[in-house]
Design an enzyme around this catalytic site. Structure first.
Site, PDB file in Angstrom:
ATOM      1  N   ASP A 103       0.661  -1.376  -0.179  1.00 46.26           N
ATOM      2  CA  ASP A 103       0.004  -0.129  -0.219  1.00 46.26           C
ATOM      3  C   ASP A 103       1.148   1.152   0.280  1.00 46.26           C
ATOM      4  O   ASP A 103       1.239   1.334   1.186  1.00 46.26           O
ATOM      5  CB  ASP A 103      -0.397  -0.205   1.248  1.00 46.26           C
ATOM      6  CG  ASP A 103      -1.747   0.761   1.122  1.00 46.26           C
ATOM      7  OD1 ASP A 103      -2.702   1.471   0.556  1.00 46.26           O
ATOM      8  OD2 ASP A 103      -1.999   1.063   2.447  1.00 46.26           O
ATOM      9  N   THR A 132      -3.576   4.865  -3.815  1.00 46.52           N
ATOM     10  CA  THR A 132      -2.536   5.811  -2.588  1.00 46.52           C
ATOM     11  C   THR A 132      -0.622   5.168  -3.940  1.00 46.52           C
ATOM     12  O   THR A 132       0.150   6.606  -3.975  1.00 46.52           O
ATOM     13  CB  THR A 132      -2.353   5.256  -1.971  1.00 46.52           C
ATOM     14  OG1 THR A 132      -2.039   4.076  -1.418  1.00 46.52           O
ATOM     15  CG2 THR A 132      -3.459   6.290  -0.532  1.00 46.52           C
ATOM     16  N   THR A 133      -0.473   4.467  -4.393  1.00 44.62           N
ATOM     17  CA  THR A 133       0.532   4.208  -5.447  1.00 44.62           C
ATOM     18  C   THR A 133       0.249   4.958  -6.695  1.00 44.62           C
ATOM     19  O   THR A 133       1.143   5.713  -6.785  1.00 44.62           O
ATOM     20  CB  THR A 133       0.554   2.758  -5.723  1.00 44.62           C
ATOM     21  OG1 THR A 133       0.786   2.018  -4.372  1.00 44.62           O
ATOM     22  CG2 THR A 133       2.256   2.928  -5.861  1.00 44.62           C
ATOM     23  N   ASP A 176      -8.520  -0.624   2.120  1.00 44.39           N
ATOM     24  CA  ASP A 176      -8.876  -0.992   0.503  1.00 44.39           C
ATOM     25  C   ASP A 176      -9.695  -0.693   0.399  1.00 44.39           C
ATOM     26  O   ASP A 176     -10.881  -0.027  -0.457  1.00 44.39           O
ATOM     27  CB  ASP A 176      -7.585  -1.316   0.251  1.00 44.39           C
ATOM     28  CG  ASP A 176      -6.182   0.095   0.110  1.00 44.39           C
ATOM     29  OD1 ASP A 176      -6.409   0.625   1.208  1.00 44.39           O
ATOM     30  OD2 ASP A 176      -5.718  -0.378  -0.224  1.00 44.39           O
TER      31      ASP A 176
HETATM   32  P1  ADP Z   1      -2.969   1.445  -5.352  1.00 44.11           P
HETATM   33  O1  ADP Z   1      -1.923   1.659  -4.381  1.00 44.11           O
HETATM   34  O2  ADP Z   1      -2.609   2.731  -6.126  1.00 44.11           O
HETATM   35  O3  ADP Z   1      -4.379   1.566  -5.192  1.00 44.11           O
HETATM   36  P2  ADP Z   1      -2.226  -0.856  -7.009  1.00 44.11           P
HETATM   37  O4  ADP Z   1      -0.719  -1.714  -6.360  1.00 44.11           O
HETATM   38  O5  ADP Z   1      -3.239  -1.230  -5.945  1.00 44.11           O
HETATM   39  O6  ADP Z   1      -2.408   0.505  -6.331  1.00 44.11           O
HETATM   40  O7  ADP Z   1      -2.353  -1.039  -8.746  1.00 44.11           O
HETATM   41  C1  ADP Z   1      -3.178  -0.749  -8.930  1.00 44.11           C
HETATM   42  C2  ADP Z   1      -3.908  -0.437 -10.352  1.00 44.11           C
HETATM   43  O8  ADP Z   1      -3.650  -1.866 -10.822  1.00 44.11           O
HETATM   44  C3  ADP Z   1      -4.947   0.074 -10.791  1.00 44.11           C
HETATM   45  O9  ADP Z   1      -4.267   1.080 -11.688  1.00 44.11           O
HETATM   46  C4  ADP Z   1      -5.459  -1.154 -11.313  1.00 44.11           C
HETATM   47  O10 ADP Z   1      -6.448  -0.770 -12.501  1.00 44.11           O
HETATM   48  C5  ADP Z   1      -4.539  -1.746 -11.617  1.00 44.11           C
HETATM   49  N1  ADP Z   1      -4.700  -2.824 -11.721  1.00 44.11           N
HETATM   50  C6  ADP Z   1      -5.428  -4.022 -10.893  1.00 44.11           C
HETATM   51  N2  ADP Z   1      -5.534  -5.634 -10.648  1.00 44.11           N
HETATM   52  C7  ADP Z   1      -5.605  -5.735 -11.968  1.00 44.11           C
HETATM   53  C8  ADP Z   1      -5.778  -6.494 -13.561  1.00 44.11           C
HETATM   54  N3  ADP Z   1      -5.873  -7.550 -12.420  1.00 44.11           N
HETATM   55  N4  ADP Z   1      -5.001  -6.065 -14.894  1.00 44.11           N
HETATM   56  C9  ADP Z   1      -4.499  -5.052 -14.549  1.00 44.11           C
HETATM   57  N5  ADP Z   1      -3.922  -4.065 -13.798  1.00 44.11           N
HETATM   58  C10 ADP Z   1      -4.965  -3.691 -12.837  1.00 44.11           C
HETATM   59 MG    MG Z   2      -4.994  -0.638  -4.908  1.00 45.94          MG
END
Ligand code: ADP
Ligand code: MG
Length: 539
Positions: free
Chosen positions: A73, A106-107, A406
């Protein structure tokens, strides 16, 4: 992170005396500060870039005391990082802001901010004025938010539970506990739906959802509890009571202490007996009055001044068969009262039958050796839920808790703004393509800013691809082409490792996350651009 010095800054102006030298330096200073701010912020953004997406890496964070946290996160990573540079600290605040506003993404927001900063740097090098760039980016950011709201987002019917769960599981995809997303996503959805009024509510108070963690078992054992869950154990009385009458008290059942330090000198046994008798009577009086009101379950708020219970009161409570739970945390009192539909009782005079809450069953149970109490079948329940999260070790347990947070936030986003968009980089590429087309219609500084902003948006799909080991440039170029041809939902399906129609593959997310990320990241960059000096105060 040391501020980077611009090498040219210290070279004295040719032929100039002392005063011209000073002017020369001052003119360089804003640029120097800006550069240093940008370098620091970009360094932080780069550090967490690798955590984005389902194939993103996790970070292991060790604090001064040797405590280890494993997390994916963004907000958590940044919060724990010990950053010194003021601009880097701003970035930490940025991800916190996203955490409050949307809870997820948040990332994303930090990675995006890093990319927009880089774009700003290039424009600065071209000779554009920082304020112009800030204005241009603001306008581009607003255009993006507008496009997401009006053109990209699909309205969501909150009754479409399957879709809500899909959004929650997208956010869980990228977590350590992604394996359990099929279990946690429905829990998150169900929990939020229990505390809201689906028709009218436009926000969710996550304080109404209490997440309790218990070490032992696996994440698979996580469950949504019926009724109220207390993480204290029973300290006196029976372990199980049906048809309970519950009183929550804020005073103690132990002999009072004097405010000042005092000594009572006792010279003979009769005096000693008297003191003991006094104490006995005092406590017996309280306990009897409690019993007289019909109360059979007693919750006692934690007190730091004196013991909530002593041996004697414990003994009496045992005798009178009053199930007693001590040390209910002060901040939990509100939640407990809301769940049970009662009010805390501050003094013995108010301990009357009408101030008690009733419940079908109060019982102590054990989860992998930890004793907890649950209260079921309350007569007038407020809208609250309790979730019991389990994990086999502390690291997984706490990451599961954060991931669940989250997921809860994602559901909250959907209640706040009922729109969904595709995930997997699709919205960012679509915005990038559209913004570029807009830029072509513009002239002047704005055209440059829009173009630069459009390029910066590509960082999300680019990073997702990089982290998944896909050829980043080729993939993003292909995506651009697809979007230019009108495939709005073409995105990266990381699990398949290919470009796909991301809506069909069920990678969906609330539009609010993207909107808020773009908004906050642009504001951040505008703020950084407008800083031209760092002043240290001595206090
Ligand atoms: P954050 O902390 O910003 O939520 P994450 O590590 O959760 O960061 O990553 C979120 C990103 O990953 C988003 O842009 C989301 O669309 C993408 N994402 C999540 N699951 C998938 C998936 N199965 N295939 C492609 N992209 C994905
Ligand atoms: Mg996320």
């Amino acid at each position: 992170m040391a501020p980077a010095a611009t090498p040219g800054a210290r070279i004295p102006a040719r032929g100039g005396g002392d005063s011209s030298n000073k002017v020369y330096q001052d003119r360089q200073k804003p640029q120097e500060i800006r550069n240093s701010n940008m370098i620091a912020a970009k360094a932080v953004a780069d550090a967490i870039r690798t955590s984005l997406g389902p194939r993103g890496m996790d970070k292991m964070i060790q604090d001064g005391k040797g405590e280890v946290t494993i997390t994916n996160d963004g907000a958590t990573i940044l919060k724990q990082m010990n950053v010194l540079h003021p601009a880097a600290k701003m970035l930490v605040e940025l991800s916190k802001a996203q955490d409050t506003e949307a809870g997820d993404g948040t990332t994303t927001v930090v990675v995006l901010a890093g990319a927009i900063l880089e774009a700003a740097e290039k424009l600065l090098q071209k000779g554009l004025h920082p304020t112009q760039i800030a204005e241009g980016f603001r306008s581009a950011g607003l255009a993006c938010q507008e496009m997401v709201r009006k053109e990209l987002a699909t309205p969501l019917d909150i009754k479409d539970i399957a879709m809500v769960q899909k959004c929650a599981s997208t956010s869980l995809n990228s977590k350590v506990v992604s394996q359990q997303s099929s279990l946690l996503a429905p829990i998150a959805q169900e929990a939020v739906y229990r505390v809201i009024d689906q028709e009218h509510d436009t926000n969710v108070d996550l304080k109404d959802i209490k997440v309790t963690t218990v070490l032992g078992g696996t994440v698979e054992d996580t469950e949504l509890m019926e009724g109220l869950l207390l993480r204290q154990r029973v300290c006196a009385g029976p372990k199980r009571i049906e048809k309970a009458k519950i009183g929550l008290i804020q005073f103690c059942i132990s002999p009072p202490k004097t405010d000042m330090d005092m000594n009572i000198i006792i010279n003979d046994y009769t005096q000693m007996d008297r003191v003991l008798k006094e104490e006995r009577n005092y406590i017996l009086n309280i306990v009897k009055k409690i019993k007289a009101s019909g109360c059979n379950v007693l919750l006692i708020q934690k007190s730091i001044l004196r013991d909530a219970l002593n041996d004697l009161s414990q003994h009496f409570l045992d005798k009178l068969k009053i199930l007693t739970i001590r040390d209910v945390e002060r901040e939990d009192v509100e939640f407990v009262c809301k769940s049970l539909g009662c009010r805390p009782i501050a003094s013995l005079d108010h301990f009357t039958a009408e101030n008690l809450a009733s419940a079908e069953l109060v019982e102590e149970f054990s989860a992998s050796g930890t004793k907890l109490v649950k209260i079921n079948g309350t007569a007038n329940p407020g809208r609250t839920v309790s979730i019991l999260v389990r994990g086999s070790n502390k690291l997984v347990l706490h990451e599961a808790e954060r991931s669940l947070h989250d997921a809860l936030c994602v559901v909250r986003c959907l209640v706040k703004e009922r729109g969904i968009i595709a995930g997997g980089g699709a919205p960012e590429i679509e915005l990038s393509v559209r913004l570029y087309q807009k830029a072509l219609e513009l002239t002047g500084v704005d055209a440059y800013c829009y173009k630069a902003f459009s390029e910066a948006l590509e960082v999300i799909p680019m990073t997702l691809a990089e982290n998944a080991g896909m050829p980043a440039i080729t993939t993003v170029t292909q995506l651009r082409k697809l979007h230019a041809d009108g495939n709005k939902s073409a995105g990266l399906n990381i699990k398949k490792g290919a470009i796909a129609n991301i809506m069909d593959d069920n990678v969906v997310q609330p539009s609010l996350i993207t909107i808020s990320a773009i908004n906050l990241a642009t504001e951040f960059v505008a703020a950084i651009l407008k800083i031209d000096d760092i002043v240290n105060t001595v206090r």
